[in-house]
Design an enzyme around this catalytic site. Structure first.
Site, PDB file in Angstrom:
ATOM      1  N   GLU A 111       0.826  -1.204   0.000  1.00 27.56           N
ATOM      2  CA  GLU A 111       0.000   0.000   0.000  1.00 27.56           C
ATOM      3  C   GLU A 111       0.859   1.251   0.000  1.00 27.56           C
ATOM      4  O   GLU A 111       1.939   1.268   0.587  1.00 27.56           O
ATOM      5  CB  GLU A 111      -0.854   0.027   1.271  1.00 27.56           C
ATOM      6  CG  GLU A 111      -1.919  -1.021   1.295  1.00 27.56           C
ATOM      7  CD  GLU A 111      -2.632  -1.062   2.632  1.00 27.56           C
ATOM      8  OE1 GLU A 111      -2.664  -0.040   3.341  1.00 27.56           O
ATOM      9  OE2 GLU A 111      -3.148  -2.146   2.970  1.00 27.56           O
ATOM     10  N   CYS A 169      -1.511  -3.321  15.139  1.00 23.12           N
ATOM     11  CA  CYS A 169      -1.269  -2.980  13.730  1.00 23.12           C
ATOM     12  C   CYS A 169      -1.732  -4.088  12.786  1.00 23.12           C
ATOM     13  O   CYS A 169      -1.390  -5.255  12.987  1.00 23.12           O
ATOM     14  CB  CYS A 169       0.220  -2.714  13.551  1.00 23.12           C
ATOM     15  SG  CYS A 169       0.683  -2.312  11.874  1.00 23.12           S
ATOM     16  N   CYS A 196      -2.938   1.534   8.480  1.00 23.27           N
ATOM     17  CA  CYS A 196      -1.811   0.754   8.030  1.00 23.27           C
ATOM     18  C   CYS A 196      -2.154  -0.709   7.724  1.00 23.27           C
ATOM     19  O   CYS A 196      -2.546  -1.453   8.610  1.00 23.27           O
ATOM     20  CB  CYS A 196      -0.806   0.794   9.162  1.00 23.27           C
ATOM     21  SG  CYS A 196       0.829   0.847   8.615  1.00 23.27           S
TER      22      CYS A 196
HETATM   23  N1  SAH Z   1       7.478  -0.034  11.240  1.00 19.85           N
HETATM   24  C1  SAH Z   1       7.544   1.393  11.267  1.00 19.85           C
HETATM   25  C2  SAH Z   1       6.778   2.086  10.171  1.00 19.85           C
HETATM   26  C3  SAH Z   1       5.446   1.542   9.792  1.00 19.85           C
HETATM   27  S1  SAH Z   1       4.103   1.801  10.920  1.00 19.85           S
HETATM   28  C4  SAH Z   1       7.145   1.912  12.629  1.00 19.85           C
HETATM   29  O1  SAH Z   1       6.802   1.107  13.488  1.00 19.85           O
HETATM   30  O2  SAH Z   1       7.243   3.104  12.859  1.00 19.85           O
HETATM   31  C5  SAH Z   1       3.820   3.517  10.841  1.00 19.85           C
HETATM   32  C6  SAH Z   1       3.148   4.090  12.064  1.00 19.85           C
HETATM   33  O3  SAH Z   1       1.757   3.743  12.074  1.00 19.85           O
HETATM   34  C7  SAH Z   1       3.720   3.580  13.356  1.00 19.85           C
HETATM   35  O4  SAH Z   1       3.833   4.618  14.295  1.00 19.85           O
HETATM   36  C8  SAH Z   1       2.672   2.582  13.779  1.00 19.85           C
HETATM   37  O5  SAH Z   1       2.776   2.312  15.132  1.00 19.85           O
HETATM   38  C9  SAH Z   1       1.407   3.286  13.357  1.00 19.85           C
HETATM   39  N2  SAH Z   1       0.206   2.446  13.281  1.00 19.85           N
HETATM   40  C10 SAH Z   1       0.103   1.133  13.058  1.00 19.85           C
HETATM   41  N3  SAH Z   1      -1.186   0.726  13.085  1.00 19.85           N
HETATM   42  C11 SAH Z   1      -1.911   1.830  13.327  1.00 19.85           C
HETATM   43  C12 SAH Z   1      -3.309   2.077  13.467  1.00 19.85           C
HETATM   44  N4  SAH Z   1      -4.190   1.106  13.355  1.00 19.85           N
HETATM   45  N5  SAH Z   1      -3.719   3.348  13.729  1.00 19.85           N
HETATM   46  C13 SAH Z   1      -2.819   4.345  13.837  1.00 19.85           C
HETATM   47  N6  SAH Z   1      -1.492   4.184  13.689  1.00 19.85           N
HETATM   48  C14 SAH Z   1      -1.041   2.941  13.453  1.00 19.85           C
END
Ligand code: SAH
Length: 340
Positions: free
Chosen positions: A89, A116, A330
């Site tokens: 994505e 996530c 995400c």
């Molecule tokens: N692996 C990296 C980048 C990808 S996730 C990281 O952990 O930073 C990008 C961001 O989106 C991260 O801060 C993650 O914790 C957040 N994220 C994941 N699922 C989410 C959700 N359902 N709602 C809001 N933010 C989310």
């Protein structure tokens, strides 16, 4: 054969110098690729015929195909199918000053964060630098807005795919490449501590975001298994050192989860962790997924948490919502596609 979109300007100069080509000739390749938008070698007009022949023998054009698209007035969410059938994505957010593209770095993710959707389907493979470049190029060509910023915050853990990430950053920030200055690029990590100083030492480092999401190790171990390898204090220390060495902004990301990490006491604990380091906190509304166990915090809890941090001298912002209602949290599009 090498994917031409994974070729960094520095690697190209070295490779083609060995084959007797000048730096100017190399520059022409990048002009054709990124300025002229050529998508096959026969469309290369600036590059001389002899160099084109060498290119055709050694390089090919990787491609990504649009499999689905969701959009509203300020967000476009792309689902891409890669040449081996994997899905990723990419999100384009349109703001007043231009567009910001959020790219994926892996198909799936092995970090296993409890909240996530990306991690629910494990990592199939790393993306190449070229597949990261192609996500930005697609948004540049089809997004209808000038792309000014890149966030490496899509599916995957960028520091778990470090070499390809660095190749991508080289191409993205280079004037021959995508020409997005490194001060307009942010890489987000769950905290793979040993890689953070390596990223800081890069020429023209980018901004860094750290997904923290909890103010104590016990809770963070539960939410983010990576914390069992690199504890909160190690992550905070590495983040502070990044801000000093790289002289770039470091953002602490904190998803607000109802009844889990959003109390006033927890805001106090978080403030204590951050102390007087130059880290800035960004409070993020949680995008819940249908099968998820977490809920987003209420407005009041967010406001109180924010006030508590402010009161303690922490610089804090609340993230504006973009993709939430687009099923754009995400990894959700990808999981939907794979379920079908
Ligand atoms: N692996 C990296 C980048 C990808 S996730 C990281 O952990 O930073 C990008 C961001 O989106 C991260 O801060 C993650 O914790 C957040 N994220 C994941 N699922 C989410 C959700 N359902 N709602 C809001 N933010 C989310």
């Amino acid at each position: 054969m090498t994917d031409i979109y994974s070729l960094t300007p520095a690697a190209a100069e070295e490779y083609f110098a060995r084959h007797g080509f000048s730096a100017k000739a190399v520059r022409n390749i990048f002009t054709d690729l990124y300025r002229n938008g050529a998508e096959h070698f026969s469309a290369f007009s600036a590059t001389c015929a002899r160099l084109r022949e060498t290119l055709e023998e050694e390089f090919y054009f990787e491609s990504i195909t649009l499999a689905d698209i969701l959009q509203n007035e300020n967000t476009v969410k792309y689902l891409f199918k890669l040449s081996d059938g994997c899905f990723i994505e990419t999100v384009l957010m349109k703001q007043k000053y231009g567009g910001s593209v959020c790219i994926s770095t892996q198909c799936g993710c092995n970090m296993g964060c409890a909240f996530c959707s990306s991690g629910r389907l494990r990592k199939q493979r790393n993306l190449t630098a070229g597949e990261m470049v192609l996500q930005v190029l697609y948004a540049m060509r089809h997004g209808g807005v000038k792309i000014t910023n890149i966030t490496v915050m899509g599916i995957g853990e960028p520091l778990d795919n470090f070499d390809n990430l660095c190749g991508f950053l080289d191409i993205a920030s280079h004037p021959f490449g995508l020409e997005i200055g490194s001060k307009h690029i942010t890489v987000s990590t769950c905290g793979i501590v040993p890689k953070i100083p390596l990223l800081a030492k890069r020429e023209n480092p980018c901004h860094l975001a750290i997904s923290l999401h909890a103010p104590d190790d016990e809770l963070r171990n539960r939410l983010m298994p990576i914390n069992r390898s690199y504890s909160l204090s190690e992550v905070i220390k590495a983040a502070g050192q990044y801000a000093d060495t790289a002289a770039r902004k470091v953002l602490v990301e904190y998803i607000m989860l109802d009844g889990i990490n959003d109390s006033r006491e927890q805001a106090g604990q978080l403030a204590g962790l951050i102390g007087n380091s130059r880290l800035m906190v960004n409070l993020i509304p949680y995008n819940s997924s249908p099968d998820g166990e977490f809920k987003r915090s209420g407005e009041r809890a967010v406001a109180e948490f924010y006030d508590e941090l402010k009161k303690r001298g922490i610089s804090v912002t609340k993230r504006k919502e973009f993709g939430g209602r687009l099923n754009a949290a995400c990894g959700q599009l990808r999981s939907d596609a794979m379920r079908k």
